[in-house]
Design an enzyme around this catalytic site. Structure first.
Site, PDB file in Angstrom:
ATOM      1  N   GLY A  99      -4.724 -13.774 -22.991  1.00 55.93           N
ATOM      2  CA  GLY A  99      -5.306 -12.464 -23.278  1.00 55.93           C
ATOM      3  C   GLY A  99      -4.284 -11.529 -23.917  1.00 55.93           C
ATOM      4  N   VAL A 100      -4.780 -10.445 -24.518  1.00 62.55           N
ATOM      5  CA  VAL A 100      -3.916  -9.545 -25.288  1.00 62.55           C
ATOM      6  C   VAL A 100      -2.824  -8.916 -24.411  1.00 62.55           C
ATOM      7  CG1 VAL A 100      -3.874  -7.502 -26.764  1.00 62.55           C
ATOM      8  CG2 VAL A 100      -5.879  -8.983 -26.753  1.00 62.55           C
ATOM      9  N   ASP A 101      -3.208  -8.389 -23.258  1.00 63.68           N
ATOM     10  CA  ASP A 101      -2.243  -7.626 -22.467  1.00 63.68           C
ATOM     11  C   ASP A 101      -1.084  -8.493 -21.965  1.00 63.68           C
ATOM     12  OD1 ASP A 101      -4.050  -5.643 -22.923  1.00 63.68           O
ATOM     13  OD2 ASP A 101      -4.916  -5.668 -20.921  1.00 63.68           O
ATOM     14  N   SER A 102      -1.419  -9.659 -21.402  1.00 65.83           N
ATOM     15  CA  SER A 102      -0.332 -10.497 -20.892  1.00 65.83           C
ATOM     16  C   SER A 102       0.502 -11.052 -22.041  1.00 65.83           C
ATOM     17  CB  SER A 102      -0.857 -11.608 -19.981  1.00 65.83           C
ATOM     18  OG  SER A 102      -1.624 -12.541 -20.694  1.00 65.83           O
ATOM     19  N   GLY A 129     -15.674  19.305 -18.425  1.00 69.05           N
ATOM     20  CA  GLY A 129     -16.008  18.861 -17.076  1.00 69.05           C
ATOM     21  C   GLY A 129     -17.411  19.302 -16.726  1.00 69.05           C
ATOM     22  N   CYS A 188     -14.468  22.814 -24.118  1.00 72.09           N
ATOM     23  CA  CYS A 188     -15.706  22.905 -23.342  1.00 72.09           C
ATOM     24  C   CYS A 188     -15.478  23.610 -21.994  1.00 72.09           C
ATOM     25  CB  CYS A 188     -16.330  21.520 -23.189  1.00 72.09           C
ATOM     26  SG  CYS A 188     -18.078  21.602 -22.769  1.00 72.09           S
ATOM     27  N   TYR A 189     -15.630  22.932 -20.864  1.00 71.26           N
ATOM     28  CA  TYR A 189     -15.368  23.599 -19.576  1.00 71.26           C
ATOM     29  C   TYR A 189     -13.969  24.231 -19.588  1.00 71.26           C
ATOM     30  CZ  TYR A 189     -14.334  24.384 -14.650  1.00 71.26           C
ATOM     31  OH  TYR A 189     -13.973  24.968 -13.462  1.00 71.26           O
ATOM     32  N   SER A 246      -2.283 -15.551 -19.777  1.00 74.92           N
ATOM     33  CA  SER A 246      -3.656 -16.041 -19.774  1.00 74.92           C
ATOM     34  C   SER A 246      -4.118 -16.338 -21.192  1.00 74.92           C
ATOM     35  CB  SER A 246      -4.557 -14.978 -19.164  1.00 74.92           C
ATOM     36  OG  SER A 246      -4.509 -13.812 -19.971  1.00 74.92           O
ATOM     37  N   LYS A 281      -5.275   0.564 -25.023  1.00 71.93           N
ATOM     38  CA  LYS A 281      -5.477  -0.769 -25.621  1.00 71.93           C
ATOM     39  C   LYS A 281      -5.060  -0.813 -27.100  1.00 71.93           C
ATOM     40  CE  LYS A 281      -7.175  -4.895 -24.720  1.00 71.93           C
ATOM     41  NZ  LYS A 281      -6.998  -5.624 -23.463  1.00 71.93           N
ATOM     42  N   HIS A 302     -16.700  19.524 -28.914  1.00 78.48           N
ATOM     43  CA  HIS A 302     -15.786  18.420 -28.587  1.00 78.48           C
ATOM     44  C   HIS A 302     -15.107  17.867 -29.845  1.00 78.48           C
ATOM     45  CE1 HIS A 302     -16.719  17.954 -24.319  1.00 78.48           C
ATOM     46  NE2 HIS A 302     -17.900  18.466 -24.665  1.00 78.48           N
ATOM     47  N   GLU A 340     -12.837  15.797 -30.044  1.00 74.35           N
ATOM     48  CA  GLU A 340     -12.398  14.406 -29.867  1.00 74.35           C
ATOM     49  C   GLU A 340     -13.457  13.371 -30.245  1.00 74.35           C
ATOM     50  OE1 GLU A 340     -13.069  16.599 -27.589  1.00 74.35           O
ATOM     51  OE2 GLU A 340     -14.093  15.766 -25.850  1.00 74.35           O
TER      52      GLU A 340
END
Ligand code: XMP
Length: 510
Positions: free
Chosen positions: A224-227, A55, A82-83, A222, A366, A168, A170
């Site tokens: 799209g991937v999510d729908s 942070g 880190c923080y 739509s 995602k 970090h 990550e």
């Protein structure tokens, strides 16, 4: 059954979502929640381990975010990053001071043996980004790593299973960083790796079946991937009680509308109704050149088209939304967030008669949504589809949208996509498409002067579409694309490549 869960307490660092994603990639479920979650709530949640993120604050500044010290006596393993590690050291009696030399970027770190660092080389590059440093460790802690500017780059109290890393783990620039997170969740917290997309599908399908029973569910698709993934999941759970509506606004890419029907209606046998309203959209867009007006017209007509179909269907019990985990986190309130009308289908809830919203993907990143898509047997073309704007090709045609321009755009875009895939670049480039620039230039073809359209190629790399850089597509690939577009499509005599980053440009041209 509930998955084992790690809790990531968010203190505002820029890589916080990445930490959560990296842990999930280890097949361990985790949630990213605000750093001020109470100890009571943490106990209720029952994590197998806790991570404090980085942070922007300094622990010695007034009002800096701090955990309740009681957290250290819960017996739950903790990793501070880190923080997060400075806060741990500070609260347990160590000393944190402003460093003489801030450390940003790559640093050589020497590691000592420890359960947290198992499998790490003695020395490796790690990514630092700090102005404060720990100068004295709290009692019970030992040094586990150091760099030239950071005497305690990692430290731990093995008995209490409390660990801190100043760098970090990550980010991809930290060599073997993922190994450290893996060591923490498996070696220190005792994870079993029970978070898999197969397990998610099984659990979610059972849960949705139980909740929905024989009631009706409505989903706006739509393409799209999510729908698409949300619809496929619900279809598996409730079959024909899911009704999907697909508004074809005539602004999709070549073969895309057919693919939606092929995959979902013919292939999966989904109850899918198509509103074939391309002509209406085109009529409404006639003579309109202003980008914002185009968007508005398309958005409004989308709702009208959806409304028309949903009226025929009548009242439903549930409306599906393709909300995913980053939307939930960004709403800032974690899981208790008020359900927002999602931008994918903005405005829909008010025109549909339904009792409750279902968001089956709201726990997933995602990559995980894509994993679920593959698990459900959706084809790669659907699951790996690049982001595509709601107003579709209309904002890739400068000036008025006409059937002729749409056809030219679709054909050129198709060639571009074919060649990008052939060159094996389709997964490394975030978005790539062609643009009708609405300008004409002089050319020479077959000894004749021509005066024809200029098409632009736009291809960008990006992590989240907030910023983007133009993709360095090899010249020979660009050459093939250029030749094919000019030779195979009429009325085009020039191709240009957009070499602007975002900012100052945007990804789309309008
Ligand atoms: P820009 O052009 O603003 O785009 O850099 C950022 C990302 O958003 C997509 N985009 C949209 N998506 N409705 C959408 O659902 C829209 O109106 C819209 N406009 C842009 C764009 O494709 C890129 O991924």
């Amino acid at each position: 059954m509930q998955n084992q869960r790690v809790l990531v307490l968010d203190f505002g660092g820029q890589y916080n979502q990445l930490i959560a994603r990296r842990i999930r990639e280890q097949s361990v479920y985790c949630d990213l929640v605000p750093g001020d979650m109470s100890v009571e709530k943490i106990k209720e949640y029952g994590p197998i381990g806790i991570v404090f993120t980085g942070g922007p604050n300094s622990v010695y500044d007034e009002g800096s975010p701090m955990v309740d010290k009681e957290i250290f006596s819960l017996g739950i393993p903790i990793l501070g990053i880190c923080y997060g590690c400075q806060m741990m050291a500070y609260l347990l009696g160590g000393t944190v001071e402003k460093a003489e030399n801030s450390e940003y970027g790559k640093a050589d770190v020497e590691y000592s043996p420890s359960p947290l660092l198992s499998g790490m080389p003695p020395k490796a590059v790690s990514w630092m980004s700090h102005t404060d440093r720990i100068t004295k460790l709290p009692e019970g802690f030992t040094r586990l790593a150091k760099s030239a500017d950071c005497p305690f780059a990692a430290f731990g109290d093995e008995k209490r299973k409390l660990y801190g890393v100043q760098f970090h783990p990550e980010v991809q620039h930290t060599e073997n960083g993922t190994q450290i997170l893996r060591n923490f969740v498996y070696g220190v917290c005792g994870a079993t790796g029970d978070w898999t997309m197969k397990g998610f599908v099984e659990r979610k399908v059972a849960e949705l079946r139980e909740k929905i029973g024989d009631k009706k569910v409505l989903c706006a698709m739509s393409g799209g991937v999510d729908s698409a993934v949300a619809a496929a999941l619900l279809h598996k759970a409730v079959g024909d009680n899911l009704i999907c509506v697909f508004v074809d606004h005539g602004l999709l890419r070549k073969y895309e509308a057919d693919e939606v029907m092929n995959v979902f209606k013919d292939g999966m046998g989904m109850n899918l109704i198509k509103a074939d309203d391309g002509k209406i959209f085109l009529e409404k867009l006639k003579g309109v050149t202003d980008p914002e007006k185009k968007r508005k017209i398309i958005g409004e007509q989308f709702i009208r088209s959806f409304e028309k179909v949903s009226k025929q269907i009548g009242a439903v019990d549930y409306l599906v939304q393709g909300t995913i985990y980053p939307d939930v986190i960004e709403s800032g309130k974690g899981k208790s967030a008020v359900i927002k009308s999602h931008h994918n289908v903005g405005g829909l809830p008010s025109v549909v008669d339904f009792k409750e919203i279902i968001e089956p993907l709201r726990d997933l990143f995602k990559d995980e949504v894509r994993g679920v898509g593959f698990e459900l047997g959706l084809p790669k073309s659907v699951v790996m589809r690049q982001p595509f704007p709601g107003p579709g090709l209309a904002i890739r045609i400068m000036g008025e949208v006409t059937e002729e321009k749409l056809e030219t755009l679709r054909d050129s875009d198709y060639i571009l996509r074919e060649e990008i895939a052939k060159a094996g670049l389709d997964e490394s480039i975030w978005q790539y498409f062609t643009v009708i620039t609405n300008s004409k230039t002089v050319g020479v073809q077959g000894d004749f002067r021509t005066y024809e359209n200029v098409i632009a190629i736009r291809a960008v790399t990006s992590l989240d579409a907030m910023t983007a850089d133009w993709a360095r597509i090899p010249y020979d690939v660009l050459q093939v694309i250029s030749n094919r577009i000019v030779n195979e499509i009429g009325h085009v005599n020039r191709i240009v490549y957009d070499i602007t980053s975002k900012p100052p440009a945007t990804i789309e041209w309008e």
